[in-house]
Design an enzyme around this catalytic site. Structure first.
Site, mmCIF file in Angstrom:
data_model
loop_
_atom_site.group_PDB
_atom_site.id
_atom_site.type_symbol
_atom_site.label_atom_id
_atom_site.label_comp_id
_atom_site.label_asym_id
_atom_site.label_seq_id
_atom_site.Cartn_x
_atom_site.Cartn_y
_atom_site.Cartn_z
ATOM 1 N N HIS A 69 0.846 -1.200 0.000
ATOM 2 C CA HIS A 69 0.000 0.000 0.000
ATOM 3 C C HIS A 69 0.883 1.252 0.000
ATOM 4 C CE1 HIS A 69 -3.634 2.348 1.470
ATOM 5 N NE2 HIS A 69 -2.639 3.171 1.782
ATOM 6 N N GLU A 70 1.871 1.294 0.901
ATOM 7 C CA GLU A 70 2.735 2.462 1.006
ATOM 8 C C GLU A 70 3.696 2.580 -0.167
ATOM 9 O OE1 GLU A 70 2.324 4.892 2.941
ATOM 10 O OE2 GLU A 70 0.734 3.914 4.096
ATOM 11 N N HIS A 73 2.074 4.343 -3.059
ATOM 12 C CA HIS A 73 2.165 5.801 -2.929
ATOM 13 C C HIS A 73 3.533 6.295 -3.387
ATOM 14 C CE1 HIS A 73 -1.596 6.398 -0.886
ATOM 15 N NE2 HIS A 73 -1.259 5.711 0.186
#
Length: 377
Positions: A69-70, A73
């Site tokens: 998820h990170e 980004h």
């Protein structure tokens, strides 16, 4: 992030990945809950060892999902020209730490959307795997963890899409408001207020839940407080950066720059500069030229008994890339260079001569001065 030590795990895609010590608490909390409660109820009649292994493996895969998820980004941010200093997992999830803010609302929108989109894709993959395993006659020991991972990733995506800064949904909201108003500061203000409102609502839900006997909701109150605090801090930070964008570094530089001779011993450096001076970092000069930067951290890397025999030139950082700027550039534009991962100081050069130096202490002092004159609001 909370003043606790971090452990470097590696550099996936060239991005440093760290685990804050606070993350260990949540990891073991999730693993313990799965081991002692969730899996025994969902897959009965198995032994403690089976539940323990299942709980640990599922927790590892879940936190691997957080990393993806990170990283989503970070990879989108890097594709947009931003530098990513590191990704850190901590007690409330994870954060991608960027050296600068997105330069346009479109880039921020894509960067913010990347994380929840990745979590939704993972939720779909885990759910599809559970359906396939069920059709193939897989046991509950396989189906239940897959279903759990599908639900938890979907929940993570939905929660992060709440329209309150600093959640991903709040960043999406800010990008939309930024595009509509053309004012990043105003967009940050309203997205931050939305984040504070969401945080307050979470706290209120937790209070009513606890009063009704549901003490598990205490964690929701902590999350609400954290979101509300970060939202308020994000606006203050953006306000500060906005003010610094109009201030040339010549306004805050220390001039004339205090120089450390290359042949000075670390012993003399410590007493004359670090203890008696105003900075923790100084330019090192040899034959009239700046050859590097010496700071307290580099000095402390040398055993104390060797200080009298070691010169500053021997331990100074010779990498001055990114450490030089002209007097007219803004304070805001050099902030990333003053972070721990950067040079830590900016040498201000005008017409080929060293006019001054800017360090973190100069910026902090200036921010404190403007806060006294015009409090951030």
């Amino acid at each position: 992030m909370f003043g606790l030590p971090s452990v470097r795990l590696g550099r996936p895609f060239g991005i440093p990945l760290e685990i804050d010590a606070s993350w260990l608490f949540v990891f073991f909390l999730v693993a313990a809950t799965l081991t002692t409660s969730y899996f025994p109820a969902a897959v009965p009649d198995e032994g403690p060892l089976v539940y323990t292994v299942l709980g640990l493996l599922t927790s590892i895969v879940f936190f691997g999902s957080l990393v993806l998820h990170e990283l989503a980004h970070s990879l989108v941010a890097r594709a947009g020209g931003l530098s990513v200093s590191r990704v850190t997992l901590f007690v409330f999830g994870g954060v991608s730490q960027l050296d600068d803010e997105p330069s346009s609302p479109g880039r921020e929108f894509l960067m913010a959307l990347a994380g929840p989109a990745t979590s939704l894709v993972l939720a779909g993959l885990f759910w599809g795997a559970s359906v396939f395993a069920a059709a193939a006659g897989g046991s509950g020991l396989l189906l239940v963890p897959l279903e759990y991972l599908a639900v938890i990733n979907g929940s993570l995506a939905i929660f992060n899409l709440l329209p309150g800064f600093p959640l991903d949904g709040g960043r999406i909201l800010r990008s939309i408001l930024w595009a509509l108003t053309g004012d990043q500061l105003k967009a940050t203000k309203w997205a931050s207020r939305s984040g504070q409102a969401i945080g307050t609502m979470l706290i209120a839900v937790a209070v009513f839940g606890v009063l009704g006997g549901n003490f598990d909701l205490v964690w929701l109150a902590v999350m609400g407080w954290f979101i509300s605090s970060l939202a308020a801090g994000a606006y203050r930070q953006q306000m500060t950066r906005s003010r610094l964008a109009d201030v040339p570094i010549s306004t805050i530089m220390s001039t004339p720059a205090v120089l450390a001779p290359a042949d000075l011993s670390l012993e003399e450096m410590g007493h004359t500069y670090f203890l008696a001076g105003r900075h923790t970092r100084y330019p090192v000069v040899q034959d009239g030229h700046v050859i590097g930067l010496i700071d307290v951290e580099r000095a402390n890397d040398v055993p104390r008994e060797q200080w009298p025999m070691t010169t500053v030139a021997e331990v100074a950082s010779r990498n001055l890339e990114g450490a030089v700027a002209t007097p007219t550039v803004s304070v805001e534009s050099v902030l990333s260079r003053l972070e721990p991962g950067g040079p830590g100081a900016v040498l201000v050069v005008e017409d080929g001569r060293l006019a001054g130096i800017v360090t973190r202490s100069d910026v902090i002092r200036f921010i404190m001065d403007i806060a006294r004159e015009r409090p951030l609001s």
